[in-house]
Design a protein around this motif. Structure first.
Motif, mmCIF file in Angstrom:
data_model
loop_
_atom_site.group_PDB
_atom_site.id
_atom_site.type_symbol
_atom_site.label_atom_id
_atom_site.label_comp_id
_atom_site.label_asym_id
_atom_site.label_seq_id
_atom_site.Cartn_x
_atom_site.Cartn_y
_atom_site.Cartn_z
ATOM 1 N N ALA A 98 0.804 -1.225 0.000
ATOM 2 C CA ALA A 98 0.000 0.000 0.000
ATOM 3 C C ALA A 98 0.839 1.277 0.000
ATOM 4 O O ALA A 98 0.370 2.318 -0.467
ATOM 5 C CB ALA A 98 -0.933 0.008 1.205
ATOM 6 N N GLY A 99 2.057 1.221 0.516
ATOM 7 C CA GLY A 99 2.822 2.450 0.723
ATOM 8 C C GLY A 99 3.139 3.216 -0.547
ATOM 9 O O GLY A 99 2.759 4.376 -0.709
ATOM 10 N N TYR A 100 3.847 2.579 -1.462
ATOM 11 C CA TYR A 100 4.286 3.282 -2.671
ATOM 12 C C TYR A 100 3.130 3.610 -3.611
ATOM 13 O O TYR A 100 3.260 4.490 -4.461
ATOM 14 C CB TYR A 100 5.346 2.454 -3.413
ATOM 15 N N THR A 101 2.024 2.913 -3.474
ATOM 16 C CA THR A 101 0.878 3.183 -4.346
ATOM 17 C C THR A 101 -0.079 4.209 -3.756
ATOM 18 O O THR A 101 -0.875 4.801 -4.493
ATOM 19 C CB THR A 101 0.100 1.885 -4.626
ATOM 20 N N ALA A 102 -0.024 4.434 -2.443
ATOM 21 C CA ALA A 102 -1.016 5.286 -1.778
ATOM 22 C C ALA A 102 -1.039 6.724 -2.289
ATOM 23 O O ALA A 102 -2.129 7.256 -2.568
ATOM 24 C CB ALA A 102 -0.800 5.261 -0.265
ATOM 25 N N PRO A 103 0.108 7.431 -2.414
ATOM 26 C CA PRO A 103 0.028 8.823 -2.886
ATOM 27 C C PRO A 103 -0.646 8.949 -4.247
ATOM 28 O O PRO A 103 -1.494 9.829 -4.454
ATOM 29 C CB PRO A 103 1.502 9.254 -2.944
ATOM 30 N N SER A 104 -0.295 8.064 -5.167
ATOM 31 C CA SER A 104 -0.871 8.137 -6.509
ATOM 32 C C SER A 104 -2.346 7.801 -6.509
ATOM 33 O O SER A 104 -3.144 8.442 -7.212
ATOM 34 C CB SER A 104 -0.112 7.194 -7.445
ATOM 35 N N LEU A 105 -2.746 6.786 -5.731
ATOM 36 C CA LEU A 105 -4.159 6.417 -5.685
ATOM 37 C C LEU A 105 -4.983 7.496 -4.993
ATOM 38 O O LEU A 105 -6.130 7.760 -5.386
ATOM 39 C CB LEU A 105 -4.324 5.070 -4.985
ATOM 40 N N ALA A 166 -9.720 26.301 -4.980
ATOM 41 C CA ALA A 166 -9.494 25.516 -6.193
ATOM 42 C C ALA A 166 -8.011 25.395 -6.499
ATOM 43 O O ALA A 166 -7.516 24.300 -6.829
ATOM 44 C CB ALA A 166 -10.232 26.155 -7.369
ATOM 45 N N ALA A 167 -7.285 26.503 -6.397
ATOM 46 C CA ALA A 167 -5.851 26.478 -6.674
ATOM 47 C C ALA A 167 -5.128 25.537 -5.715
ATOM 48 O O ALA A 167 -4.271 24.740 -6.126
ATOM 49 C CB ALA A 167 -5.273 27.891 -6.574
ATOM 50 N N PHE A 168 -5.480 25.606 -4.441
ATOM 51 C CA PHE A 168 -4.846 24.748 -3.438
ATOM 52 C C PHE A 168 -5.182 23.284 -3.703
ATOM 53 O O PHE A 168 -4.297 22.415 -3.702
ATOM 54 C CB PHE A 168 -5.318 25.153 -2.045
ATOM 55 N N ALA A 169 -6.454 22.987 -3.951
ATOM 56 C CA ALA A 169 -6.872 21.604 -4.162
ATOM 57 C C ALA A 169 -6.221 21.013 -5.416
ATOM 58 O O ALA A 169 -5.709 19.883 -5.389
ATOM 59 C CB ALA A 169 -8.395 21.528 -4.275
ATOM 60 N N TYR A 170 -6.229 21.760 -6.507
ATOM 61 C CA TYR A 170 -5.606 21.253 -7.728
ATOM 62 C C TYR A 170 -4.098 21.095 -7.552
ATOM 63 O O TYR A 170 -3.504 20.120 -8.039
ATOM 64 C CB TYR A 170 -5.910 22.181 -8.906
ATOM 65 N N GLY A 171 -3.463 22.022 -6.835
ATOM 66 C CA GLY A 171 -2.031 21.894 -6.591
ATOM 67 C C GLY A 171 -1.701 20.642 -5.787
ATOM 68 O O GLY A 171 -0.738 19.923 -6.093
ATOM 69 N N VAL A 172 -2.509 20.361 -4.762
ATOM 70 C CA VAL A 172 -2.277 19.173 -3.934
ATOM 71 C C VAL A 172 -2.443 17.900 -4.751
ATOM 72 O O VAL A 172 -1.611 16.979 -4.682
ATOM 73 C CB VAL A 172 -3.240 19.171 -2.726
ATOM 74 N N VAL A 173 -3.506 17.837 -5.534
ATOM 75 C CA VAL A 173 -3.767 16.623 -6.306
ATOM 76 C C VAL A 173 -2.703 16.419 -7.385
ATOM 77 O O VAL A 173 -2.211 15.303 -7.589
ATOM 78 C CB VAL A 173 -5.176 16.672 -6.919
ATOM 79 N N TRP A 174 -2.341 17.487 -8.070
ATOM 80 C CA TRP A 174 -1.249 17.375 -9.040
ATOM 81 C C TRP A 174 0.028 16.877 -8.367
ATOM 82 O O TRP A 174 0.751 16.024 -8.918
ATOM 83 C CB TRP A 174 -0.975 18.728 -9.698
ATOM 84 N N PHE A 175 0.306 17.399 -7.168
ATOM 85 C CA PHE A 175 1.538 16.993 -6.486
ATOM 86 C C PHE A 175 1.494 15.520 -6.091
ATOM 87 O O PHE A 175 2.508 14.810 -6.201
ATOM 88 C CB PHE A 175 1.774 17.866 -5.251
ATOM 89 N N LEU A 176 0.349 15.034 -5.619
ATOM 90 C CA LEU A 176 0.238 13.612 -5.280
ATOM 91 C C LEU A 176 0.441 12.739 -6.518
ATOM 92 O O LEU A 176 1.134 11.706 -6.464
ATOM 93 C CB LEU A 176 -1.120 13.328 -4.656
ATOM 94 N N LEU A 177 -0.156 13.149 -7.637
ATOM 95 C CA LEU A 177 -0.023 12.360 -8.862
ATOM 96 C C LEU A 177 1.412 12.375 -9.393
ATOM 97 O O LEU A 177 1.960 11.329 -9.761
ATOM 98 C CB LEU A 177 -0.983 12.893 -9.924
ATOM 99 N N LEU A 178 2.008 13.557 -9.441
ATOM 100 C CA LEU A 178 3.372 13.677 -9.962
ATOM 101 C C LEU A 178 4.406 13.184 -8.953
ATOM 102 O O LEU A 178 5.349 12.469 -9.308
ATOM 103 C CB LEU A 178 3.654 15.130 -10.334
ATOM 104 N N GLY A 179 4.220 13.562 -7.687
ATOM 105 C CA GLY A 179 5.169 13.152 -6.661
ATOM 106 C C GLY A 179 5.123 11.673 -6.370
ATOM 107 O O GLY A 179 6.133 11.090 -5.947
ATOM 108 N N GLY A 180 3.969 11.030 -6.587
ATOM 109 C CA GLY A 180 3.890 9.594 -6.359
ATOM 110 C C GLY A 180 4.732 8.787 -7.326
ATOM 111 O O GLY A 180 5.089 7.638 -7.039
ATOM 112 N N VAL A 181 5.063 9.371 -8.466
ATOM 113 C CA VAL A 181 5.854 8.658 -9.476
ATOM 114 C C VAL A 181 7.330 8.579 -9.080
ATOM 115 O O VAL A 181 8.015 7.595 -9.390
ATOM 116 C CB VAL A 181 5.704 9.353 -10.848
ATOM 117 N N ARG A 182 7.824 9.573 -8.372
ATOM 118 C CA ARG A 182 9.268 9.665 -8.139
ATOM 119 C C ARG A 182 9.828 8.646 -7.145
ATOM 120 O O ARG A 182 10.902 8.070 -7.411
ATOM 121 C CB ARG A 182 9.620 11.088 -7.704
ATOM 122 N N PRO A 183 9.196 8.367 -5.993
ATOM 123 C CA PRO A 183 9.817 7.453 -5.017
ATOM 124 C C PRO A 183 10.164 6.063 -5.550
ATOM 125 O O PRO A 183 11.252 5.547 -5.222
ATOM 126 C CB PRO A 183 8.782 7.393 -3.886
#
Length: 246
Positions: A98-105, A166-183
């Motif tokens: 669950a760990g490495y998949t959680a941010p992206s999901l 909206a800006a905050f929410a979209y920024g957070v979601v984009w970061f989870l999607l993009l940041g989840g790829v890097r680890p």
């Protein structure tokens, strides 16, 4: 709180908000990407990915019937989730996976909410998850990190207008999607350069998640790393499609 105010609050949370302009969606995506690719910024922002990573371990441990003893978040952006139960079996496998998949999901789920214009629901839902997680934190740095993150969500959702939310929410979601790829790529690079021992040291002295999964299932750790890549990249593609309205 009277019934009318309670009903208004409920409508505010579950109702839809105005759809942001395409430029705001694009700008928040670029800003999130800059946090992921710029190493000094990533070293700080990665704490949010660690919260999601360890929170994923903890949530799945509870859902699979294990007993969650606690979560620790460290200043080097590593973390540790301790649960008790059978040392083998499907519950342990799901918890380790669950760990490495959680941010992206989480990002994928957030992208769906934003595509349905449920911005406030996303912000309040994230605040609630952080409050639940706070109960299980077992070190001071972890408490500080979760409190600061939760306070940011609460203040934005309660005190700011629709555009800022909206800006905050979209920024957070984009970061989870993009940041989840890097680890997963970081772990893969460490394993290739220094071997399993260095990767385990980066995981706090314990086996890394792919090594635990390899021991539990007999499936090689490289296959589990590939699985993490598939989940995170697929979530980015799917979530990005929703966010961009394609």
């Amino acid at each position: 709180m009277d019934v009318t105010n309670a009903a208004e609050l409920w409508d505010r949370v579950v109702g839809s908000q105005p759809e942001p302009s395409p430029w705001l969606v694009a700008v928040t995506g670029v800003l999130a990407l800059s946090l992921v690719v710029h190493r000094p910024a990533w070293l700080l922002a990665r704490n949010a990915i660690t919260i999601a990573h360890e929170g994923g371990h903890g949530l799945v441990a509870l859902l699979s019937g294990r007993r969650l003893d606690g979560i620790r978040l460290h200043s080097d952006t590593s973390g540790l989730t301790v649960s008790r139960g059978r040392p083998t079996g499907i519950g342990m496998i799901l918890t380790a996976a669950a760990g490495y998949t959680a941010p992206s999901l989480l990002g994928l789920g957030g992208a769906w909410l934003l595509a349905e214009d449920h911005i406030t629901a996303l912000l309040w839902g994230a605040t609630g998850l952080l409050l639940v997680m706070l109960v299980m934190i077992r070190n001071a740095y972890g408490v500080l990190t979760v409190v600061v993150t939760g306070a940011a969500f609460l203040l934005v959702s309660w005190l700011t207008g629709p555009e800022v939310q909206a800006a905050f929410a979209y920024g957070v979601v984009w970061f989870l999607l993009l940041g989840g790829v890097r680890p997963p790529f970081e772990l893969q690079r460490k394993r290739r350069s220094y071997g399993r021992r260095r990767a385990s040291a980066a995981a706090g002295g314990t086996d890394s998640d792919p090594d635990q999964l390899a021991r539990l299932t007999g499936v090689p750790a490289t296959v589990w790393l590939l699985f993490f890549h598939v989940v995170t990249l697929s979530s980015l593609i799917g979530g990005g499609t929703w966010l961009l309205g394609l």
